[in-house]
Design a protein around this motif. Structure first.
Motif, PDB file in Angstrom:
ATOM      1  N   LEU A  60      43.468  56.665  47.448  1.00 57.57           N
ATOM      2  CA  LEU A  60      43.225  55.572  46.507  1.00 57.57           C
ATOM      3  C   LEU A  60      42.171  55.985  45.483  1.00 57.57           C
ATOM      4  O   LEU A  60      41.064  56.367  45.845  1.00 57.57           O
ATOM      5  N   THR A  61      42.518  55.881  44.210  1.00 56.84           N
ATOM      6  CA  THR A  61      41.569  56.157  43.140  1.00 56.84           C
ATOM      7  C   THR A  61      40.864  54.863  42.756  1.00 56.84           C
ATOM      8  O   THR A  61      41.521  53.881  42.414  1.00 56.84           O
ATOM      9  N   VAL A  62      39.542  54.863  42.829  1.00 61.89           N
ATOM     10  CA  VAL A  62      38.752  53.683  42.499  1.00 61.89           C
ATOM     11  C   VAL A  62      37.991  53.933  41.202  1.00 61.89           C
ATOM     12  O   VAL A  62      37.190  54.858  41.114  1.00 61.89           O
ATOM     13  N   GLU A  63      38.255  53.110  40.203  1.00 54.96           N
ATOM     14  CA  GLU A  63      37.489  53.164  38.963  1.00 54.96           C
ATOM     15  C   GLU A  63      36.385  52.115  39.054  1.00 54.96           C
ATOM     16  O   GLU A  63      36.653  50.929  39.212  1.00 54.96           O
ATOM     17  N   VAL A  64      35.145  52.558  38.975  1.00 55.21           N
ATOM     18  CA  VAL A  64      33.998  51.672  39.099  1.00 55.21           C
ATOM     19  C   VAL A  64      33.592  51.200  37.704  1.00 55.21           C
ATOM     20  O   VAL A  64      33.254  52.013  36.841  1.00 55.21           O
ATOM     21  N   VAL A  65      33.625  49.889  37.493  1.00 51.27           N
ATOM     22  CA  VAL A  65      33.330  49.309  36.182  1.00 51.27           C
ATOM     23  C   VAL A  65      32.030  48.514  36.274  1.00 51.27           C
ATOM     24  O   VAL A  65      31.951  47.523  36.991  1.00 51.27           O
ATOM     25  N   GLU A  66      31.008  48.962  35.546  1.00 52.34           N
ATOM     26  CA  GLU A  66      29.693  48.333  35.620  1.00 52.34           C
ATOM     27  C   GLU A  66      29.514  47.249  34.556  1.00 52.34           C
ATOM     28  O   GLU A  66      29.977  47.392  33.431  1.00 52.34           O
ATOM     29  N   PHE A  67      28.804  46.199  34.937  1.00 50.73           N
ATOM     30  CA  PHE A  67      28.492  45.089  34.037  1.00 50.73           C
ATOM     31  C   PHE A  67      26.985  44.864  34.012  1.00 50.73           C
ATOM     32  O   PHE A  67      26.270  45.216  34.957  1.00 50.73           O
ATOM     33  N   THR A  68      26.523  44.227  32.944  1.00 49.82           N
ATOM     34  CA  THR A  68      25.098  43.937  32.812  1.00 49.82           C
ATOM     35  C   THR A  68      24.796  42.447  32.945  1.00 49.82           C
ATOM     36  O   THR A  68      23.671  42.022  32.705  1.00 49.82           O
ATOM     37  N   ASP A  69      25.799  41.646  33.316  1.00 54.48           N
ATOM     38  CA  ASP A  69      25.584  40.215  33.523  1.00 54.48           C
ATOM     39  C   ASP A  69      26.343  39.794  34.763  1.00 54.48           C
ATOM     40  O   ASP A  69      27.090  40.587  35.357  1.00 54.48           O
ATOM     41  N   TYR A  70      26.172  38.529  35.152  1.00 50.48           N
ATOM     42  CA  TYR A  70      26.727  38.062  36.417  1.00 50.48           C
ATOM     43  C   TYR A  70      28.009  37.236  36.282  1.00 50.48           C
ATOM     44  O   TYR A  70      28.611  36.881  37.300  1.00 50.48           O
ATOM     45  N   ILE A  71      28.420  36.926  35.068  1.00 52.93           N
ATOM     46  CA  ILE A  71      29.608  36.112  34.876  1.00 52.93           C
ATOM     47  C   ILE A  71      30.840  36.958  34.569  1.00 52.93           C
ATOM     48  O   ILE A  71      31.936  36.711  35.075  1.00 52.93           O
ATOM     49  N   SER A  72      30.648  37.990  33.764  1.00 54.72           N
ATOM     50  CA  SER A  72      31.789  38.794  33.307  1.00 54.72           C
ATOM     51  C   SER A  72      32.609  39.423  34.438  1.00 54.72           C
ATOM     52  O   SER A  72      33.834  39.492  34.331  1.00 54.72           O
ATOM     53  N   PRO A  73      31.995  39.910  35.531  1.00 51.79           N
ATOM     54  CA  PRO A  73      32.826  40.512  36.578  1.00 51.79           C
ATOM     55  C   PRO A  73      33.848  39.536  37.161  1.00 51.79           C
ATOM     56  O   PRO A  73      35.034  39.878  37.293  1.00 51.79           O
ATOM     57  N   ASP A  74      33.417  38.326  37.512  1.00 47.58           N
ATOM     58  CA  ASP A  74      34.359  37.345  38.057  1.00 47.58           C
ATOM     59  C   ASP A  74      35.393  36.940  37.014  1.00 47.58           C
ATOM     60  O   ASP A  74      36.578  36.748  37.335  1.00 47.58           O
ATOM     61  N   ARG A  75      34.961  36.794  35.769  1.00 38.72           N
ATOM     62  CA  ARG A  75      35.895  36.423  34.708  1.00 38.72           C
ATOM     63  C   ARG A  75      36.960  37.504  34.531  1.00 38.72           C
ATOM     64  O   ARG A  75      38.155  37.214  34.388  1.00 38.72           O
ATOM     65  N   SER A  76      36.542  38.771  34.560  1.00 43.71           N
ATOM     66  CA  SER A  76      37.482  39.873  34.411  1.00 43.71           C
ATOM     67  C   SER A  76      38.412  39.975  35.616  1.00 43.71           C
ATOM     68  O   SER A  76      39.583  40.326  35.478  1.00 43.71           O
TER      69      SER A  76
END
Length: 271
Positions: A60-76
């Motif tokens: 399994l290839t995992v692409e790690v996507v970093e965010f600088t806020d707490y809302i955008s990850p759940d929204r994405s």
């Protein structure tokens, strides 16, 4: 090491817009051999990157996507730009679902960032002298959380109907006559020069250089709602092989060893 992207709010919005109009950044029906996992920059990104190394060995290839806020990850995640996220506790996820009318799901336990009691002179609850000044955070979430920790240690008792929303006025029993002082959470580490004990959230422990092993005692349990970080996915992919493989890789012996050796008690594995 797996690729780690840093998305701003604008980039996330653009990605979500593409999803709605075209093939976009991702497809909700995730490739069984590839997954995109959202994290906040820092420890969560580091741990998921380690889990990605383990997942690679499982195909399994995992692409790690970093965010600088707490809302955008759940929204994405809800929009389909991500397949899973690791950065929040369950109460935060539940509130996001309520506000945004989504149904993101918990698919696994991640790590614990426990709140604890800290002192320069005291090493246990039993050593806290009568009449001591005990500092707690003054924000609504962590203030009630701090009082619950003191209650769990038998130092106080709260009104039966007040729990994580409790304030010092809700203390109905205080056998040691502790003086509970509310202050900004970021200032709590500095208060140790003037207080007997301070109840400090782990992020401020890490940033201040305090050590849970040296100055800390009486921590939240591994199942404390605000301490337990969870892995979340969507209803349509929560049972997918890709998500299951990622959770297994995260909760692997290799990742556990990495967490223990890297964070030395400030962040703890749940497995």
């Amino acid at each position: 090491m797996q690729r780690r992207n840093l998305l701003s709010l604008a980039a996330t919005a653009a990605c979500s817009a593409l999803l709605l109009g075209t093939a976009g950044c991702s497809d909700k029906a995730a490739d069984a051999s590839r997954i995109r996992v959202g994290v906040t920059a820092g420890p969560h990104a580091d741990i998921v990157t380690k889990a990605a190394e383990v997942a690679k060995q499982k195909g399994l290839t995992v692409e790690v996507v970093e965010f600088t806020d707490y809302i955008s990850p759940d929204r994405s995640l809800a929009d389909g730009a991500l397949d899973a996220v690791v950065y929040q506790h369950e109460p935060f996820l539940q509130n996001f679902n309520k506000v945004n009318k989504t149904d993101l799901r918990v698919v696994g336990k991640a790590v614990v960032q426990p709140m604890g009691c800290y002192s320069k002179t005291i090493k246990s609850v039993a050593e806290i002298p009568e009449g001591s000044v005990v500092a707690i955070p003054n924000d609504p979430t962590n203030g009630g959380r701090g009082l619950l920790l003191l209650e769990a240690q038998g130092l106080i008792k709260l009104k039966a109907d007040r729990k994580d929303d409790a304030v010092p006025a809700d203390v109905v029993e205080n056998p040691k006559n502790l003086k509970i002082l509310e202050m900004e959470a970021a200032q709590l580490p500095r208060s140790l020069d003037d207080t007997a004990v301070a109840v400090i959230p782990m992020n401020y422990v890490i940033s201040s250089g305090l050590s849970p092993e040296k100055e800390g005692f009486a921590f939240e349990s591994l199942d404390a709602a605000y301490a337990l970080i969870i892995i979340a996915a969507r209803p349509d992919n929560a049972e997918s092989n890709a998500v299951k493989t990622f959770v297994e890789s995260y909760r692997s012996p290799e990742t556990k060893r990495y967490v223990e050796e890297t964070f030395r008690g400030t962040i703890r594995p749940t497995w």
